[in-house]
Enzyme design. Structure first.
Site, PDB file in Angstrom:
ATOM      1  CG  ASP A 155      32.228  31.991   4.203  1.00 32.83           C
ATOM      2  OD1 ASP A 155      32.325  31.546   2.905  1.00 32.83           O
ATOM      3  OD2 ASP A 155      33.016  32.922   4.570  1.00 32.83           O
TER       4      ASP A 155
ATOM      5  CG  ASP B 279      25.166  30.126  -1.900  1.00 32.47           C
ATOM      6  OD1 ASP B 279      25.009  31.269  -1.733  1.00 32.47           O
ATOM      7  OD2 ASP B 279      25.526  29.647  -2.776  1.00 32.47           O
TER       8      ASP B 279
ATOM      9  CG  ASN C 199      31.765  40.082   6.507  1.00 33.60           C
ATOM     10  OD1 ASN C 199      32.536  41.102   6.345  1.00 33.60           O
ATOM     11  ND2 ASN C 199      32.302  38.748   6.321  1.00 33.60           N
TER      12      ASN C 199
ATOM     13  CE1 TYR D  64      32.216  44.230  -3.189  1.00 32.26           C
ATOM     14  CE2 TYR D  64      33.296  46.373  -3.576  1.00 32.26           C
ATOM     15  CZ  TYR D  64      32.934  45.223  -2.777  1.00 32.26           C
ATOM     16  OH  TYR D  64      33.667  45.248  -1.392  1.00 32.26           O
TER      17      TYR D  64
ATOM     18  CE  LYS E 127      29.999  44.932  -0.287  1.00 30.89           C
ATOM     19  NZ  LYS E 127      29.675  43.930   0.735  1.00 30.89           N
TER      20      LYS E 127
END
Length: 256
Positions: free
Chosen positions: A38, A64, A91, A160, A164
């Protein structure tokens, strides 16, 4: 159903909190060698500590996912240490602090930044692990999308929803490309879960009446947890899912 990942190496992105933390912990508890990454150093260290406290093994790295060299660097380190990368969970994602605004107000930078973390990062990691998975003739890639990728995003953020959906398309394409090497590629589309600061703020902004209305949209009449998402990941990564690929599993409490 007893699922054990002893001898397996799992890479989990976006592991500082929420889904990524729960997924890292689920693999660590089941014996996997976990590599969690992360950009949030303090919270990522907490994830590693929780895995260790549970008796598992977890190495935390600042990565990153938008940076190809950093992605390949982590995978190279995992391969040098564990000699394999059996499981990849993409994720990392989110809205990067953006809020819903009218279409005409969205800049190119706003659009590109969300695509970079939600779609491009998953592509980079899949690129990085593919050679070793092909050589082993085994692999599990699980992408974490969103109900927004299957329908309309509650955030109102156009990029977004589009990113996705793109990740779901990537899942299906890679499943067909990599299947001949016995690599499965699947996707989980979570519903609304209070799993990170953004979702918590969003839920609070609805107010009491809005929160009740949201919960009423679920067949089970309750919110889910990060552990519910992690359970789906564990299944897709297990031998029980060895003949399942290119699929999208909504884990959303029966969103109506």
């Amino acid at each position: 159903m007893n699922i054990d990942f002893a001898g397996k190496t799992a890479i989990v992105t976006g592991a500082a909190h929420g889904f990524g933390r729960a997924i890292s912990l689920a693999f660590a508890q089941r014996g996997a060698s976990v590599w969690s990454c992360d950009v949030l150093a303090d919270e990522l260290a907490e994830t590693a500590a929780l895995c260790e406290a549970a008796g598992g093994k977890c190495r935390a790295r600042i990565v990153d996912v938008r940076e190809r060299a950093a992605v390949f660097g982590l995978v190279d380190e995992a391969l040098a240490t564990d000699k394999a990368a059996h499981i990849l969970v993409n994720n990392a994602g989110g809205v990067l602090g953006q809020v819903g605004r009218p279409l005409e107000e969205i800049s190119a930078e706003d659009w590109d930044s969300i695509f970079a973390v939600n779609a491009r990062g998953a592509f980079y990691f899949a690129q990085a692990v593919a050679p070793s998975m092909k050589a082993a003739r085994f692999g599990r890639i699980i992408n974490i999308s969103s109900g927004a990728g299957l329908g309309v995003s509650l955030t109102g953020i156009q990029a977004y929803a589009a990113a996705k959906a793109a990740q779901i398309g990537l899942t299906r394409q890679l499943a067909h490309e990599l299947g001949k090497w016995q690599i499965t590629v699947n996707n989980i589309a979570p519903g609304f879960v209070l799993s990170n600061p953004n979702s918590i703020r969003q839920f609070a902004a609805y107010g009491e009446a809005g929160q009740r209305a949201l919960v009423e949209r679920f067949a089970l009449k309750r919110l889910g947890s990060a552990e519910d998402i992690a359970n789906g990941v564990v299944f897709f990564a297990s031998d029980y899912a060895s003949w399942i690929t290119g699929q999208v599993l909504p884990i959303d409490g029966g969103r109506l």
